[in-house]
Scaffold this active site. Structure first.
Site, mmCIF file in Angstrom:
data_model
loop_
_atom_site.group_PDB
_atom_site.id
_atom_site.type_symbol
_atom_site.label_atom_id
_atom_site.label_comp_id
_atom_site.label_asym_id
_atom_site.label_seq_id
_atom_site.Cartn_x
_atom_site.Cartn_y
_atom_site.Cartn_z
ATOM 1 N N HIS A 147 0.898 -1.269 -0.071
ATOM 2 C CA HIS A 147 -0.163 0.056 0.126
ATOM 3 C C HIS A 147 0.979 1.357 -0.033
ATOM 4 C CE1 HIS A 147 1.233 0.069 4.405
ATOM 5 N NE2 HIS A 147 0.583 1.185 4.304
ATOM 6 N N HIS A 195 1.792 6.878 -0.327
ATOM 7 C CA HIS A 195 0.999 6.234 0.587
ATOM 8 C C HIS A 195 -0.379 6.068 -0.058
ATOM 9 C CE1 HIS A 195 -1.307 4.802 4.154
ATOM 10 N NE2 HIS A 195 0.024 4.492 4.673
#
Length: 624
Positions: free
Chosen positions: A530, A545
């Site tokens: 992620h 992110h």
């Protein structure tokens, strides 16, 4: 950085929630049992503000925090309820551990949760002894009796406290465990124990009448065995009948076995352990006192001091006092004094602050900050601690000094040592302080040399870091995604929004594709995919992110096309994510881009006025 942010980083750095098998804590440290230790980012954990040290011991990954540990634990379990009370997940960790290691783990997990009332009651008992010794209270006065109830209730009913934590460790029913403790502490048993003898129930079977209050091993063995019986019935009796017959059959089988065999066996086993330890101590009180006082820091470092707690409690149960506790007392004062000595000598401002705060907490009974933050860093301090604690421990042992209650050894609990042999405490504490300080001042030269050497090394590292990583000039960061701009301050996460991790910008993606904002290198790809870390050719470090708390998805819906060490070009597609499914799972899928070494650059100019953007739109200008 606040506890909320640090606890979040800590969970990520131990490999995420999915990598944690159990989490418990003691007075100063978080104790993780992890599935895969290779996922731990030890260096990152050590950099957290409140972390004093990390270590692996007795099959646990231990994060030493100090007095704030309970706040960290409460924050972590409130965010991740599955971790509360050390609830175990499926054990995928096949690492083999020795029997000794397993015993220490088990004893720690059972004894540690019961410490708060034990420590509180021990301190009250200490003051009660002081009031009695000074003649302020008589033992038959109503006030003495009332205070004694406050100080003694948790010791008298100790099996109940241990029953709960044992049930949680052995993964069985808490309330059934309490019922077993109730059988051990039943009035007929306790009253009969005062008279001696046994209760004959059928032909050759009889129940030994024993006072199990303050005992340790009997209830632990009983709950361990009950776990197999209760869980077996629960698994094999149909659900419709299990509610009635599982507890019924468990009690019918367990209580007789407990009172006739298991509890007496545990009682005499504990009794013989205490007597055996006392026999060894009596062989050479001075030598044994020196060894126990000198080696206490190593027991704490390895985490095995909690195994000794059971022996200390057993001494109290058998003799009404613990001589080992008095020897440990001397080591506590030696450790706190070692921090004081370093504070008086060192010129390192950071170490001066750390040693001063460690000294205060040490004298109050919490020595881990001094041990991990100060003593282990200086060989002279470790030697001083060992000699100070050892010599003073020999003195207390010679005079037969003892603690008359289970207390946290500190300057506040000295009253708990007031009794036979108290003169050893009176002499031992000043000796521990003076010997420790004398050794530290004798080695002053080596402490100063070590400080100077470390200061020079740190300076060279900083110079190297600045010269190699960052190249002067201007760097443009382009959009990592197509979509619409969202100012970082509006991101629904305090850590990112506050800029604590660095300055940057966010994008609400329209197609789920991520593009490199710079020419550079991939320095990290998170295991859950992620997030990706990049470093530009000029040395600027960027974190991309995806989403808020999407680490909990454990990599589902993310697909990266690059690996650590790969070269990337501006505009190159490096990741894609399934926006629809991420949103269906209830997560915000916003794309966040921050400059993680913002503090090392001269100026960052962010253009967050553009509404619609593509991957080739310039968003940030960095002056290096």
């Amino acid at each position: 950085m606040k506890i909320e942010e640090q606890s979040h980083h800590l969970i990520d750095d131990v490999g995420g929630l999915s990598n944690i098998q159990t989490l418990t804590h003691c007075v100063t440290r978080l104790r993780f049992v992890l599935k895969d230790k290779s996922k731990v980012k030890k260096a990152e954990i050590e950099q957290l503000d409140d972390v004093i040290d990390v270590q692996e011991s007795a099959g646990q990954f231990q994060v030493i925090i100090g007095p704030k540990v309970d706040k960290y634990y409460q924050k972590i379990v409130s965010d991740n309820p599955s971790l509360e009370s050390g609830n175990d997940k499926t054990d995928t960790n096949k690492e083999k551990r020795s029997v000794f290691t397993k015993i220490i783990e088990t004893m720690s997990a059972i004894l540690i949760p019961s410490l708060p009332p034990i420590i509180g009651g021990g301190m009250v008992k200490g003051f009660l002894y002081m009031f009695w010794q000074f003649g302020w209270l008589s033992m038959d006065s109503p006030t003495f009796i009332f205070i004694n109830i406050i100080s003694d209730c948790m010791f008298y009913f100790y099996p109940f406290l241990l029953a709960v934590s044992a049930a949680r460790k052995f993964k069985t029913n808490d309330y059934m465990a309490l019922a077993l403790a109730g059988a051990m502490m039943y009035p007929n048993i306790i009253q009969g124990a005062a008279k001696g003898g046994s209760l004959h129930i059928w032909k050759f079977l009889s129940i030994p009448l024993i006072d199990y209050s303050s005992s340790v091993i009997p209830i632990i063995l009983s709950v361990w065995l009950m776990g197999y019986i209760f869980n077996y019935f629960q698994d094999h009796i149909p659900d419709l009948l299990s509610t009635i017959f599982t507890p019924l059959l468990t009690l019918i089988i367990m209580v007789p076995i407990e009172l006739i065999f298991v509890a007496p066996l545990g009682f005499y086993l504990g009794d013989y352990i205490a007597k055996g330890m006392q026999f060894l101590l009596n062989l050479s009180p001075i030598l044994s006192g020196f060894v126990i006082g000198a080696t206490r820091p190593f027991l704490v470092l390895t985490g095995t001091h909690h195994a000794m707690r059971a022996i200390v409690q057993q001494q109290i149960s058998t003799y009404g006092k613990t001589t080992i506790g008095a020897m440990n007392y001397m080591s506590v004062f030696a450790q706190a004094t070692a921090a004081l000595g370093i504070f008086l000598i060192t010129k390192n401002k950071k170490m001066k602050q750390l040693s001063f705060s460690s000294m205060i907490s040490g004298y109050l009974g919490v020595t881990e900050p001094a041990l991990y933050g100060v003593i282990t860093k200086y060989k002279v301090a470790m030697l001083a601690t060992m000699l100070g604690g050892g010599i003073a421990g020999a003195i207390t042992s010679h005079f037969g000094s003892a603690e008359y209650g289970m207390v946290m050894s500190s300057i506040l609990t000295i009253p708990a040592t007031m009794g036979k042999g108290f003169i050893g405490i009176v002499i031992g504490i000043p000796v521990a302080i003076l010997v420790t300080l004398a050794v530290i001042f004798a080695g002053k030269k080596y402490i100063i040399e070590q400080d100077e050497k470390e200061a020079k090394t740190n300076h060279e590292d900083n110079v190297s870091k600045n010269n190699i990583k960052l190249i002067s000039g201007t760097l443009n960061l382009y959009s990592p995604a197509k979509g619409s701009i969202v100012p970082l301050s509006r991101v629904n996460d305090k850590t990112f929004a506050s800029g604590l991790l660095g300055k940057g910008i966010a994008v609400k993606s329209t197609d789920g594709n991520i593009y490199s904002p710079i020419n550079g290198t991939v320095v990290s790809v998170f295991p859950t995919n992620h997030a990706i870390g990049l470093r530009s050719d000029q040395g600027v470090e960027i974190l991309i992110h995806i989403g808020i708390n999407t680490v909990n998805l454990k990599g589902k819906y993310f697909n990266t096309s690059v690996s650590e060490g790969d070269r990337v070009s501006q505009g190159q597609k490096i990741m894609e994510f399934d926006q629809s499914n991420i949103q269906k799972e209830g997560y915000d899928d916003i794309v966040i881009m921050i400059i993680t070494n913002s503090d090392q650059v001269s100026k960052i100019q962010i253009d967050d006025q553009v509404k619609k953007i593509k991957e080739n739109n310039k968003l940030i200008t960095v002056n290096i």
